[in-house]
Design an enzyme around this catalytic site. Structure first.
Site, PDB file in Angstrom:
ATOM      1  N   LYS A   1       0.799  -1.215   0.000  1.00 22.08           N
ATOM      2  CA  LYS A   1       0.000   0.000   0.000  1.00 22.08           C
ATOM      3  C   LYS A   1       0.839   1.277   0.000  1.00 22.08           C
ATOM      4  O   LYS A   1       0.304   2.365  -0.212  1.00 22.08           O
ATOM      5  CB  LYS A   1      -0.959  -0.008   1.180  1.00 22.08           C
ATOM      6  CG  LYS A   1      -2.047  -1.063   1.035  1.00 22.08           C
ATOM      7  CD  LYS A   1      -2.944  -0.753  -0.157  1.00 22.08           C
ATOM      8  CE  LYS A   1      -4.096  -1.736  -0.258  1.00 22.08           C
ATOM      9  NZ  LYS A   1      -5.058  -1.363  -1.290  1.00 22.08           N
TER      10      LYS A   1
HETATM   11  N1  PMP Z   1      -3.203  -7.852   1.424  1.00 21.65           N
HETATM   12  C1  PMP Z   1      -3.124  -6.957   2.408  1.00 21.65           C
HETATM   13  C2  PMP Z   1      -2.371  -7.316   3.640  1.00 21.65           C
HETATM   14  C3  PMP Z   1      -3.765  -5.724   2.288  1.00 21.65           C
HETATM   15  O1  PMP Z   1      -3.700  -4.820   3.287  1.00 21.65           O
HETATM   16  C4  PMP Z   1      -4.490  -5.447   1.101  1.00 21.65           C
HETATM   17  C5  PMP Z   1      -5.235  -4.150   0.972  1.00 21.65           C
HETATM   18  N2  PMP Z   1      -6.437  -4.124   1.722  1.00 21.65           N
HETATM   19  C6  PMP Z   1      -4.562  -6.417   0.105  1.00 21.65           C
HETATM   20  C7  PMP Z   1      -3.878  -7.606   0.294  1.00 21.65           C
HETATM   21  C8  PMP Z   1      -5.399  -6.250  -1.141  1.00 21.65           C
HETATM   22  O2  PMP Z   1      -4.973  -5.259  -2.005  1.00 21.65           O
HETATM   23  P1  PMP Z   1      -5.991  -4.453  -2.910  1.00 21.65           P
HETATM   24  O3  PMP Z   1      -6.710  -3.486  -2.013  1.00 21.65           O
HETATM   25  O4  PMP Z   1      -5.139  -3.770  -3.915  1.00 21.65           O
HETATM   26  O5  PMP Z   1      -6.970  -5.400  -3.515  1.00 21.65           O
END
Ligand code: PMP
Length: 326
Positions: free
Chosen positions: A46
């Site tokens: 992120k």
């Molecule tokens: N894994 C973790 C640990 C996350 O914090 C996130 C984001 N919520 C994701 C996967 C998924 O990513 P995205 O929001 O881009 O789908």
């Protein structure tokens, strides 16, 4: 992580350029490669969207220097935004449902952000509402809103995907990634579909999550322990486009828990639950392709390991399945 060898002006320049590492358990004929996103300065995938969204929003004038960024977030996005906000002369306020890990909330505060908790039972929908209410009370404030902001997917289209493309000389047969907002998968899917329309795209969620409702399937909503992916209300997952997805993988927590342990013990990866779910889905795609059941344009499968297990030790990720609090 950075491949730069010269001194850098700030940690913001260390976002991205993470290593791509072969998952050892994958078949020789169709290797799985995982992008190790805990090498980012805020230790998750992120950081990419924190940097990208804030830089673009400042350029566009959505917010001016000295202003406030307010975001509803499960945690990692808050850390990514906080790392960027501090470097870009912005304040950060996060609205976080209580269930998310205390480590993440401590890190957001350490980075100088304010954290406001909302009741777990009111879900992410309520956290989103509160963020907008708070922003409307301030001048010079903006809500990036990762769940509906195209800049989220664009961050992966412009950074994650091209890095993978370069590392594998364009030979990417499948992209498999867990969906929280869906930003990672959508950005990567767009990039690789432009280069090779036959690229297989696999979405990953925990069993009990409702992403299958996008494909008109009935889902029995259940709680799950896997953190960061899945949804209980698909109306919040505005970025997710089922047309871009070939298959959805719903991984039981129990399998994810075992894979988290295996990745650490056998492969040296201290990665968290969403990484383990991604690993299982990617391995399944690779094994099917190696066995001739699935045709891929190239013999490789790419996934992401979004963050580290260290962020969840208080939840007992490496204790027994029953002791893992999720
Ligand atoms: N894994 C973790 C640990 C996350 O914090 C996130 C984001 N919520 C994701 C996967 C998924 O990513 P995205 O929001 O881009 O789908």
């Amino acid at each position: 992580m950075t491949t730069h060898r010269e001194p850098l002006p700030s940690v913001l320049e260390t976002v991205g350029e993470t290593p791509l590492v072969r998952v050892q358990a994958s078949p020789d004929a169709v290797p799985v490669y995982a992008k190790l996103e805990s090498f980012n300065p805020g230790a998750s995938i992120k950081d990419r969207i924190g940097k990208h969204m804030l830089e673009r929003m400042l350029e566009r004038g959505d917010v001016d220097p000295g202003g406030t960024i307010i975001e509803p977030t499960a945690g990692n996005t808050g850390i990514g935004i906080a790392v960027a906000a501090g470097r870009l002369d912005l304040e950060a306020v996060f609205v976080v449902p209580e269930r998310f890990s205390v480590e993440k909330q401590q890190l957001m505060r350490a980075l100088g952000a304010e954290v406001i908790n909302t009741p777990t039972e009111d879900g992410m929908g309520y956290a989103i509402e509160r963020a907008h209410e708070l922003a409307s009370e301030l001048d010079n404030a903006a809500v990036p809103q990762q769940f509906s902001n195209p800049l989220n997917a664009e961050a992966h289209y412009e950074t994650t995907a091209p890095e993978v493309d370069e590392a594998l000389d364009g030979e990417v047969g499948a992209v498999v990634a867990g969906c929280g907002t869906g930003g990672t998968l959508m950005g990567m899917a767009d990039y690789f579909h432009e280069r090779e329309p036959g690229t297989f795209v696999g979405a990953v969620e925990p069993e009990g999550s409702a992403y299958r409702e996008f494909f008109d399937e009935d889902v029995e909503h259940e709680e799950y322990k896997t953190e960061g992916i899945g949804t209980h209300d698909i109306s919040t997952n505005v970025l997710f486009d089922p047309e871009k997805v070939d298959e959805i993988f719903s991984i039981p927590d129990r399998d994810t828990h075992e894979e988290m342990g295996r990745l650490a013990a056998e492969e040296g990866h201290l990665v968290a639950s969403s990484s383990a779910a991604n690993s299982l889905a990617a391995l399944e795609v690779a094994e099917r392709a190696a066995g001739g059941e699935l045709d891929l344009p190239y013999d490789s499968v790419v996934t992401v390991f979004p963050d580290s297990s260290e962020r969840y030790l208080s939840k007992g990720v490496y204790r027994s399945y029953e002791e893992w609090e999720g």
